[in-house]
Design an enzyme around this catalytic site. Structure first.
Site, PDB file in Angstrom:
ATOM      1  CB  CYS A 144      -0.938  -0.006   1.213  1.00 38.37           C
ATOM      2  SG  CYS A 144      -2.020   1.429   1.265  1.00 38.37           S
ATOM      3  CB  CYS A 147      -0.655   2.575   3.938  1.00 41.48           C
ATOM      4  SG  CYS A 147      -2.095   1.837   3.186  1.00 41.48           S
ATOM      5  CG  ASP A 148       3.148   1.328   4.428  1.00 37.97           C
ATOM      6  OD1 ASP A 148       2.637   1.793   5.462  1.00 37.97           O
ATOM      7  OD2 ASP A 148       3.017   0.143   4.084  1.00 37.97           O
TER       8      ASP A 148
END
Ligand code: NAP
Length: 337
Positions: A144, A147-148
């Site tokens: 992701c 997300c990261d």
């Protein structure tokens, strides 16, 4: 567990959607029962966030929060309102009669007037040993980018994205904000992505493509340093530098137990029966989170639809509870996870 107890609402799944649904349902005095899932190699209770180190885009945590900690907090919040929790999977929903009959892996039979399915989706992985090792240890391998990708470890690094669909294009373009260079690794010589997304990626000067290539190993002890690639046409193998690896090779919704129960699309996602609502084609069964969403797939959107599903269930029960038979015996205690 007694076969006679009739639950108002059973929530299946324990990611942000499941816990948010539980918090809302519990505060609405529906006394929800959550089947949080049993740990397996692919999934653990808490869902995909359990595999994420730092969550920086969930509102309310100015300094970010560890993914596992966020899920523990959500579970604790649901418990605070007396949500009951069972650490097991639901493997069958029988809608032939009402209340619905649910069956768990361990053989529990549960009768429920309403069901909220929040079993999520799992990111697809290549299945390489070092990929899994570094993904689990926070070693720079993620499924992701949104997300990261913004984490400090990925700043000014060469970042690799695997895949040739819209997600790969979107994630590669997003990662150019942080990376010195983004390398898309795709197994064929043309993208599956929509032309406009592919064009946007290909025109970005920071993005280059390794066509016809597969990742066959992820290099690095504690943190990724590079990738070993194989060219599918020539068979040639070589290593490239990479300070991060992002998989964008699709997701699989956790809906195998729903086949023939509610309407699913060709990829297995629950189809909403009404636009913008979390209702399924079976009245009394609601969806929440990634199991019904192959588009946004964020913790905060999952939490939002968990809230929506609980409100839907509450309203549906208020209008339909009278039609159901009354419970024959008082509530029995259940194991709490
Ligand atoms: P997808 O369209 O299924 O694409 C997956 C990609 O991964 C494909 O290029 C596939 O290669 C590759 N792949 C699959 N398994 C692989 C493996 N084992 N090894 C190497 N490569 C592998 O998935 P997606 O990109 O996540 O998109 C899913 C849906 O969401 C699509 O409908 C998409 O349009 C939509 N979406 C839309 C947007 C947007 O509009 N902003 C953004 C993201 C996603 P092949 O091409 O060779 O099969």
């Amino acid at each position: 567990m007694s076969e006679k107890r009739i639950e108002d609402v059973v929530i299946i799944g324990s990611g942000p959607a499941g816990w948010t649904a539980a918090i809302y349902a519990a505060r609405a005095r529906l006394d929800p029962l959550v089947y949080e899932g049993a740990p397996s190699r692919e999934m653990i209770p808490g869902g995909q966030l359990m595999f994420t180190t730092e969550v920086e885009n969930y509102p309310g945590f100015a300094e970010g929060i560890d993914g596992q900690k966020l899920m523990m907090e959500m579970k604790a919040q649901a418990r605070r309102f007396d949500t009951r929790i069972v650490t097991d999977d639901i493997v069958e929903i029988d809608t032939a009669s009402r209340p619905f009959r649910l069956r768990s892996t361990e053989g529990d039979e549960i009768h429920a007037r309403a069901v909220i399915v929040a079993t999520g989706a799992r990111a697809n992985w290549l299945g390489l040993h070092n990929e899994e090792r570094l993904a689990q240890s926070g070693g720079g391998v993620s499924a992701c980018a949104v997300c990261d990708g913004a984490l400090p470890a990925f700043r000014d690094q060469v970042l690799a994205v695997v895949g040739g669909g819209d997600s790969a294009m979107e994630e590669a373009t997003y990662l150019t904000k942080f990376a010195s260079e983004v390398v898309i690794i795709h197994r064929r010589d043309s993208f599956r992505a929509s032309p406009i997304m592919a064009e946007r990626a290909l025109q970005n000067p920071k993005i280059r493509v390794e066509w016809d290539s597969e990742v066959i190993d992820v290099l690095g002890d504690d943190f990724i340093t590079g990738l070993r690639l194989r060219n599918n046409r020539t068979g040639e193998e070589r290593e490239i530098e990479a300070g991060g690896l992002f998989l964008a090779i699709g997701h699989t919704p956790n809906t195998s137990f729903l086949e023939g129960v509610v309407d699913l699309d060709e990829n297995g996602y629950i189809i909403p029966a009404k636009p913008g609502r979390v209702v399924t084609n079976v009245e009394g069964i609601f969806g929440a989170g990634d199991v019904m969403d192959d588009y946004y797939r964020q913790a905060v959107t999952a939490a939002g639809t968990g809230c929506m599903a609980a409100l839907e269930a509450e309203r549906w029960l208020a209008h339909h509870a009278d039609a159901d038979p009354a419970p024959e015996t008082p509530a029995q205690p259940v194991t709490t996870g």
